[in-house]
Each structure stands twice: as structure tokens, then as C-alpha cells.
Design a protein around this motif. Structure first.
Motif, mmCIF file in Angstrom:
data_model
loop_
_atom_site.group_PDB
_atom_site.id
_atom_site.type_symbol
_atom_site.label_atom_id
_atom_site.label_comp_id
_atom_site.label_asym_id
_atom_site.label_seq_id
_atom_site.Cartn_x
_atom_site.Cartn_y
_atom_site.Cartn_z
ATOM 1 N N SER A 190 1.251 -1.483 -0.372
ATOM 2 C CA SER A 190 -0.120 -0.091 0.124
ATOM 3 C C SER A 190 0.699 1.465 0.104
ATOM 4 C CB SER A 190 -0.809 -0.548 1.253
ATOM 5 O OG SER A 190 -0.112 0.027 2.474
ATOM 6 N N THR A 191 1.894 1.531 -0.187
ATOM 7 C CA THR A 191 2.488 2.201 0.460
ATOM 8 C C THR A 191 4.028 2.511 -0.787
ATOM 9 O OG1 THR A 191 4.574 1.526 1.846
ATOM 10 C CG2 THR A 191 2.836 2.775 2.487
ATOM 11 N N GLY A 192 5.451 1.905 -0.910
ATOM 12 C CA GLY A 192 6.299 1.804 -2.275
ATOM 13 C C GLY A 192 5.630 1.289 -2.912
ATOM 14 N N ASP A 193 4.596 -0.146 -3.605
ATOM 15 C CA ASP A 193 4.696 -0.989 -4.707
ATOM 16 C C ASP A 193 2.782 -0.188 -4.979
ATOM 17 O OD1 ASP A 193 6.090 -3.191 -4.106
ATOM 18 O OD2 ASP A 193 4.630 -3.889 -3.057
ATOM 19 N N VAL A 194 2.459 0.661 -4.390
ATOM 20 C CA VAL A 194 1.592 1.385 -5.142
ATOM 21 C C VAL A 194 2.180 2.895 -6.007
ATOM 22 C CG1 VAL A 194 -0.328 3.291 -4.739
ATOM 23 C CG2 VAL A 194 0.083 1.226 -3.346
ATOM 24 N N GLU A 195 3.253 3.317 -5.954
ATOM 25 C CA GLU A 195 4.107 3.941 -6.969
ATOM 26 C C GLU A 195 4.823 3.576 -7.751
ATOM 27 O OE1 GLU A 195 6.728 6.011 -3.721
ATOM 28 O OE2 GLU A 195 5.249 6.671 -2.379
ATOM 29 N N LYS A 196 5.502 1.829 -7.916
ATOM 30 C CA LYS A 196 5.351 1.977 -8.796
ATOM 31 C C LYS A 196 5.009 0.941 -10.028
ATOM 32 C CE LYS A 196 10.324 1.111 -6.803
ATOM 33 N NZ LYS A 196 9.666 1.939 -5.689
ATOM 34 N N ILE A 197 3.617 0.971 -9.467
ATOM 35 C CA ILE A 197 2.799 0.610 -10.966
ATOM 36 C C ILE A 197 2.172 1.666 -11.057
ATOM 37 C CG2 ILE A 197 0.363 -0.442 -10.345
ATOM 38 C CD1 ILE A 197 0.774 -2.125 -8.385
ATOM 39 N N GLY A 198 1.987 2.958 -10.155
ATOM 40 C CA GLY A 198 1.556 4.032 -10.764
ATOM 41 C C GLY A 198 2.345 4.450 -11.738
ATOM 42 N N TRP A 199 4.073 3.981 -11.642
ATOM 43 C CA TRP A 199 5.065 4.926 -12.453
ATOM 44 C C TRP A 199 5.091 3.786 -13.730
ATOM 45 C CZ3 TRP A 199 10.771 2.754 -11.520
ATOM 46 C CH2 TRP A 199 11.539 3.358 -12.544
ATOM 47 N N PHE A 200 4.752 2.209 -13.484
ATOM 48 C CA PHE A 200 4.726 2.133 -15.220
ATOM 49 C C PHE A 200 3.575 2.191 -15.989
ATOM 50 C CE2 PHE A 200 3.136 -1.875 -17.385
ATOM 51 C CZ PHE A 200 4.057 -2.107 -18.604
ATOM 52 N N VAL A 201 2.349 2.332 -15.180
ATOM 53 C CA VAL A 201 1.522 2.697 -15.759
ATOM 54 C C VAL A 201 1.213 4.056 -16.469
ATOM 55 C CG1 VAL A 201 -0.880 3.448 -15.451
ATOM 56 C CG2 VAL A 201 -0.845 1.350 -14.317
ATOM 57 N N GLU A 202 1.858 5.083 -15.801
ATOM 58 C CA GLU A 202 2.179 6.268 -16.773
ATOM 59 C C GLU A 202 3.221 6.179 -17.940
ATOM 60 O OE1 GLU A 202 4.192 8.670 -16.748
ATOM 61 O OE2 GLU A 202 5.680 8.254 -14.816
ATOM 62 N N ALA A 203 4.075 6.031 -17.539
ATOM 63 C CA ALA A 203 5.608 5.479 -18.505
ATOM 64 C C ALA A 203 5.219 4.555 -19.901
ATOM 65 C CB ALA A 203 6.543 4.662 -17.999
ATOM 66 N N VAL A 204 4.144 3.675 -20.029
ATOM 67 C CA VAL A 204 3.390 3.236 -20.732
ATOM 68 C C VAL A 204 3.371 4.487 -22.572
ATOM 69 C CG1 VAL A 204 1.852 2.117 -22.058
ATOM 70 C CG2 VAL A 204 2.713 0.774 -19.912
ATOM 71 N N SER A 205 1.869 5.753 -21.900
ATOM 72 C CA SER A 205 1.872 6.159 -22.865
ATOM 73 C C SER A 205 3.113 7.232 -23.374
ATOM 74 C CB SER A 205 1.263 7.064 -22.801
ATOM 75 O OG SER A 205 1.552 7.805 -21.120
ATOM 76 N N ARG A 206 4.004 7.753 -22.491
ATOM 77 C CA ARG A 206 5.382 8.389 -22.338
ATOM 78 C C ARG A 206 6.355 7.337 -24.066
ATOM 79 N NH1 ARG A 206 8.594 9.958 -19.193
ATOM 80 N NH2 ARG A 206 7.864 8.600 -17.553
ATOM 81 N N PHE A 207 5.899 5.832 -23.250
ATOM 82 C CA PHE A 207 7.010 5.394 -24.018
ATOM 83 C C PHE A 207 6.437 4.870 -25.781
ATOM 84 C CE2 PHE A 207 6.790 0.755 -25.928
ATOM 85 C CZ PHE A 207 8.521 1.009 -25.830
ATOM 86 N N THR A 208 5.098 5.346 -26.011
ATOM 87 C CA THR A 208 4.353 4.626 -26.789
ATOM 88 C C THR A 208 4.511 5.787 -27.708
ATOM 89 O OG1 THR A 208 2.711 3.373 -25.620
ATOM 90 C CG2 THR A 208 2.667 4.235 -27.954
ATOM 91 N N ALA A 209 4.283 7.177 -27.291
ATOM 92 C CA ALA A 209 4.933 8.292 -27.952
ATOM 93 C C ALA A 209 6.494 9.071 -28.481
ATOM 94 C CB ALA A 209 4.597 9.665 -27.400
ATOM 95 N N ALA A 210 7.390 8.135 -27.597
ATOM 96 C CA ALA A 210 8.909 8.143 -28.367
ATOM 97 C C ALA A 210 8.738 7.121 -28.644
ATOM 98 C CB ALA A 210 9.503 7.456 -27.117
ATOM 99 N N ALA A 211 8.222 6.059 -29.368
ATOM 100 C CA ALA A 211 8.737 5.020 -30.492
ATOM 101 C C ALA A 211 7.874 5.818 -32.035
ATOM 102 C CB ALA A 211 7.292 3.206 -30.031
#
Length: 636
Positions: free
Chosen positions: A134-155
Motif C-alpha cells: 500500500s506504500t512503495g508498491d503502489v508508487e511503482k505500479i503507478g510509475w509503469f502505468v503512466e510511463a506506457v503512454s510516454r514510451f508509445t509516443a517516443a516509439a
């Protein structure tokens, strides 16, 4: 979903079959935000990629001494710069929104699951792991979810730039189109090792968090037994293991970054060397060479998102797996809500052990195994260990009731209840029938000294009800926390109240008052208390002995204490040797009673001066303890 709209009205039903499936479920539920971030990302990266074309056009205009084309290039540079700033600003806004909303969704799901399972959660998953998720893992999950769209735009941008270079200048464009994919996939062989190291680091970090949580929760007890330094040393070792794992993981990611920088430099050198030869042969213009060179320089920026998405996935995958494991926990039997309505009433019966708590009576349960008692209390609350063993209230199985209905009917207070931070008034502001006032519940739980301590320790609150209670009630003693939790349970006034060792941290005189108050306040209501205290047992309408998962004896306390050796051994903490000594003392006392020198039971006669001999004193340990307990009961 915007940040101001949080929390979600309904976070949804997650796909908790695996970590990747859970991540994909989160992504699909944020499709609108992901598309928005993708659009702004395409604008930003496309504007960045257009800068080399504008620079090349300007250089070529200078070479050709064309003022009009130079002005055009300047205007295009201004537009590109504005697009870069606008796209970057709103891309960051959309990405952060996706991050926070994804994390909030996971936290809501975890909170809902904790509410659904109640005390059963920490029995099935370590408390430290729940904290880590509920603390550190939540941040890691949120990081990946938001990074997907930026990665797609870069690709997408990289593909468009490669296609554009091939059309703009085929000779150099082919080199770039071949080199960039090689640059992107060159580090793929290192990703599995980096992922394993990241998983190992997260495992060590989770273990350290669990150890820290357990240590803090039991700090008062550890200090009392002198075990504080031992557990602190364990945490130091666990912390050092986390540090070593983090360093090893960072080294691998640093190597990946170094390889990408090296290959980018080699590609740049190759393009410049080849472009210079083409320019010397007049096969390309100087402006075209500058455009190709600048494109490669700026493409290293979107290329970094390939490493970022790999790192984000490596760190979020174990976090998502832990979150999915918690979210996959369910009650042993699901309900379809077919029995929704008024809570049932009647006798509480557990078919697994044969325990029966008649409606309206005070039933005490004696169980020699505290862990087994905790599991049985959990089952009485509607959480069976396996399907088919549901506790019945009247004629209705509890696990067939909607959870809110089951909890309205039966309230279970475990042996380690939690007090949330806030005022005492807020602590006692719980769903209740209204039949029991806070003052009555506090009096029954013998909280007078607790109220006095709260009033004395508070500088701002004249009324003890407005005094602040720290997180988990850490400023209070164990007995004070236990009594406040009991008062909170009494206020709810449920149809059935199940208490697991509610007086284990209080002294005998306070316990006697609680036994009396509990009996008076719960008159006519079904109450089940798991205890081995004679003071509570003597107040019960009926006592049930549960041994090895089966109700083996039923009666009242004073009857069972003399007729059931197993019951007496649990209540008096009598060992086998003490039991043998007591039986021997009873036998000798009966024989000596024939000539009037001693009374049956081993008690000395008048001519002995009221004092047994040394050898008799050693053998009367269990019997003396039993007599002392009965004296306390009578005085109470």
C-alpha cells in the motif's frame, strides 16, 4: 478521471490472476488518460524531432544566402519551440495525473479488500507485506502505468523520424533507420538479469518493511523483555541486504545506460563520417548533413524512454504481483446477495467444532491454543477456513449473507484491536444501535482511569472525549488500549458480540469490574468470550471447553473446574507434575482426615497451626493456585 475527482466512486473489479494481467487491467481502465498523454507526447516529441529540420533549413539558407528561407526557418523554429513547450507541459500534467489516479485506484482496491477481509487479512498475509504493497508498491505500479503512454509516443516518433529521413535523404536515412532499431534492442539481453536483480531488491525491501513493521508494533513488549537490540540488529542486517541489492541493481541499469550512450555515439560518428564523404562528393547538401546529424542527436532523448519503460516494468512487476496476491484473497464462500435484508437472529452454531452459543446468553469459550482460538473467533465472524463449514446464526449460514449484513449481526473483536488516530469521540463514533451510550460502554469497560489519563495528558481538551489518541494508541498502555477497544465494541451493540481475550492486558481487579460490567450491559444479547480467566468464566451463563478443534465439555465454571481435569489445567495453568502432586495431596489428606489431623483436599487441620509441611507445600502448588483464584472470584 482528474485528480480533483478522486476517490473513485467505484474502483472496479481488478483482474488479480497475475501481476501483468493486473497492470493491463489498470491500463485499460485509464484508457482516456492514456490517450490524452499519448496525444500530448506525440506533439512534444514530434516538435523536438522537427528542430533538426529547421536547423538544417537555416544552415542551408545561410549557405545559399537566401534571406527568405532563413526567415522561414526562423519562424519554423519559433513554432517548434512553442510546440515543444506546450507538449512537454501538458504531457507532464497528463502523465502525473495517470500516475496519481492509478496509484489511488490501487489504494482504494487495497482498502476495500482490507475492509472485506477484516482481521483475516493479516492472518493470511503478513502485516508488513500489506504495508509494503500500500506504500512503495503502489508508487511503482503507478510509475509503469503512466510511463506506457510516454514510451508509445517516443516509439511512434522514432519510427516517423526514420521514415522521414529515408524520404528526405535516402543515403543517410537508411543508415539511421537501421542503426536506431539496433540501438534500441542492443540492451535486451541484459534486461532479464536487470529484472531479476530488481525483483531481488524488492523482495529484500519488502522483507525489511515487514520486519520494521513487526518490530515497531511490538516495541513496548520488546523493551519489556530486553529484546529491543536483538530486533534492531536484525533490521540493520536486513537494511544492509537491501542496500547491497540496490547497488547491484543500480550497477546493471548503469551498464544499460552506458551501452546506450556508447552505441548512440558510435551511430553518430558513423553518420557524420559517411555524411562528410557524401557532402565532399556533392551527393548531399550541407544543410541535409546538419539535419541528419541533429536528428540523431535529438533522437537520443526519446530513446531514453526505452530504458525507462524496461526499468519501470522491472520494478512494477513484483509490486503488481504482490498487489494481485492481496487483491485475489476472498472469503471462503462468496455470496450472491440472495439473503440480503434484516440480520438474522438465533443461536450461534459452529458445525466444525460443535460450539453452540445460545441466543441471549453469555457464553465463555476456553481453548488451550491461542492461535486456534483466534481462528475460531474469525470463523464465528463469517470467515470459514473452507467452504461447507460456515457458522450458522439461527438457520442462516453467515457466509451466505452480504458482508455488511453479516457484520451487523456478528461483531468480532480480535485479541489485538487497532485504535486509529484522532479524538476519543471520533474513536467511539462507530455504527451503533443507539441502545448503549458512550458513557455506559466506557463504564462497563472500566475506562475511568483512561479518561483521567487522557484529560491530564491533553493541554487543549477540557473534555476527555476531545483528547487526541496517537496512531494505534501508542501513547496508551496495552490495558488502556484494550479497554477502549472493548468500549468501542460495546457501543455498537451487535446481535452477537465475539471477544477474543478482551482482558489479557489488565489486572485482576479491573478484570473483575469488566466481567461485571460486560454481564450487565449485554443482558439479553448473545455474547461469546474466548478467555481462560476465572473472573470472566465465573460470570458466564455457560462455559464451553474446546480441545483439538472439538467442543468436549459444556457447563458452568465452578462445575467444570472440579470435574474436568483438562479444563482445570487450562484455567489454572497447572502442569502435569502439579496435577499429580495435587491428586497425591488429596489422597493423603483423605487418609489423614480419618484421624482428624487434616481435612480432605490436603488442607491442614487446626492442630497443624494452619501451615503445611515443606514437602506438602511443594505438592499443593496447583491446588493453592485454584484456591486463590476462587477467593478472587468470590471477592469480585
Amino acid at each position: 478521471m482528474q485528480i480533483q475527482d478522486l476517490p473513485y466512486p467505484d474502483p472496479g473489479v481488478p483482474d488479480a490472476r497475475s501481476g501483468p494481467r493486473f497492470l493491463w487491467w489498470l491500463f485499460r481502465n485509464q484508457l482516456g488518460g492514456q490517450c490524452k498523454a499519448l496525444a500530448w507526447g506525440l506533439l512534444h516529441f514530434a516538435a523536438v524531432a522537427s528542430l533538426p529540420f529547421c536547423v538544417g533549413l537555416a544552415v542551408q539558407a545561410v549557405v545559399d544566402r537566401s534571406g527568405g528561407r532563413l526567415a522561414l526557418a526562423g519562424g519554423l523554429l519559433v513554432l517548434s519551440g512553442a510546440a515543444v513547450a506546450l507538449g512537454d507541459t501538458f504531457l507532464h500534467r497528463a502523465a502525473v495525473t495517470n500516475w496519481i489516479t492509478a496509484a489511488a485506484r490501487v489504494q482504494q482496491l487495497l482498502a476495500r479488500k482490507a475492509s472485506l477481509l477484516g482481521s483475516a487479512l493479516t492472518r493470511r498475509v503478513a502485516a508488513g507485506e500489506v504495508v509494503a504493497v500500500s506504500t512503495g508498491d503502489v508508487e511503482k505500479i503507478g510509475w509503469f502505468v503512466e510511463a506506457v503512454s510516454r514510451f508509445t509516443a517516443a516509439a511512434v516518433t522514432i519510427v516517423l523520424v526514420c521514415v522521414g529521413l529515408v524520404l528526405y535523404q535516402p543515403a543517410i536515412g537508411v543508415v539511421v533507420a537501421v542503426g536506431l532499431p539496433v540501438l534500441a534492442v542492443a540492451v535486451l539481453p541484459l534486461l532479464p538479469r536487470a529484472t531479476r536483480r530488481a525483483d531481488f531488491q524488492r523482495e529484500k525491501a519488502g522483507r525489511a518493511t515487514e520486519l520494521a513493521s513487526d518490530t515497531v508494533a511490538g516495541l513496548r513488549v520488546l523493551r519489556g523483555i530486553g529484546g529491543e537490540e536483538l530486533f534492531l540488529d536484525r533490521y540493520r542486517r536486513a537494511s544492509q541486504e537491501v542496500r547491497h541489492a540496490a547497488v547491484r541493481s543500480a550497477r546493471m541499469w548503469a551498464l544499460i545506460d552506458a551501452i546506450q550512450v556508447l552505441l548512440s555515439g558510435l551511430l553518430l560518428i558513423t553518420v557524420v563520417w559517411y555524411g562528410v564523404h557524401l557532402a565532399r562528393d556533392s551527393r548531399i547538401a550541407v544543410g541535409e548533413l546538419v539535419t541528419a546529424y541533429s536528428s540523431i542527436m535529438l533522437l537520443t532523448y526519446p530513446l531514453r524512454h526505452f530504458a525507462e519503460i524496461a526499468m519501470a516494468y522491472s520494478f512494477s512487476r513484483p509490486s503488481a504481483r504482490r498487489a494481485a496476491r492481496v487483491l485475489a484473497l476472498e472469503r471462503a464462500t462468496d455470496t450472491d446477495g440472495s439473503r440480503a435484508g434484516e440480520p438474522p437472529s438465533g443461536d450461534l452454531y459452529d458445525p466444525d467444532t460443535g460450539l453452540l452459543a445460545p441466543a441471549g446468553l453469555f457464553t465463555a469459550v476456553v481453548c488451550g491454543d491461542p492461535d486456534a482460538a483466534g481462528r475460531l473467533a474469525e470463523r464465528l465472524g463469517g470467515h470459514p477456513a473452507e467452504p461447507g463449514t460456515s457458522v450458522r446464526l439461527g438457520e442462516v449460514p453467515l457466509d451466505e449473507l452480504p458482508l455488511d449484513t453479516a457484520r451487523t449481526a456478528v461483531l468480532v473483536q480480535d485479541k489485538d484491536p487497532v485504535l486509529l488516530s484522532g479524538t476519543l469521540r471520533e474513536l467511539l463514533d462507530v455504527p451503533k444501535s443507539g441502545a448503549v451510550a458512550p458513557a455506559e460502554a466506557l463504564a462497563a469497560a472500566q475506562c475511568e482511569d483512561v479518561l483521567a489519563a487522557l484529560a491530564q495528558g491533553s493541554l487543549d481538551a477540557a473534555d476527555p472525549m476531545d483528547a487526541l489518541i496517537t496512531e494505534r494508541g501508542r501513547s496508551l498502555s496495552g490495558g488502556q488500549r484494550q479497554r477502549l477497544a472493548l468500549a468501542r465494541s460495546l457501543i455498537t451493540d451487535p446481535e452477537v458480540l465475539v471477544l477474543d481475550e478482551p482482558t489479557s492486558a489488565v489486572d485482576s481487579h479491573t478484570e473483575a469490574g469488566i466481567a461485571r460490567g460486560l454481564r450487565e450491559l449485554r443482558t439479553g444479547r448473545t455474547t461469546v468470550v474466548f478467555t481462560s480467566s476465572p473472573l470472566l468464566l465465573d460470570r458466564a451463563d455457560r462455559v464451553v471447553l474446546v480441545h483439538e478443534g472439538e467442543a468436549t465439555a459444556v457447563g458452568v465454571h465452578r462445575e467444570l473446574i472440579h470435574k474436568e481435569p483438562l479444563y482445570r489445567a487450562v484455567v489454572t495453568r497447572e502442569t502435569d507434575d502439579e496435577a499429580a502432586a495435587r491428586h497425591e495431596a488429596v489422597r493423603e489428606g483423605a487418609v489423614a482426615g480419618a484421624d482428624g489431623t487434616a481435612r480432605p483436599g490436603g488442607h491442614p487441620g487446626p492442630d497443624m497451626g494452619g501451615h503445611p509441611g515443606p514437602d506438602m507445600e511443594a505438592r499443593l502448588t496447583g491446588a493453592a493456585r485454584l484456591d486463590a483464584l476462587e477467593e478472587i472470584e468470590e471477592s469480585a
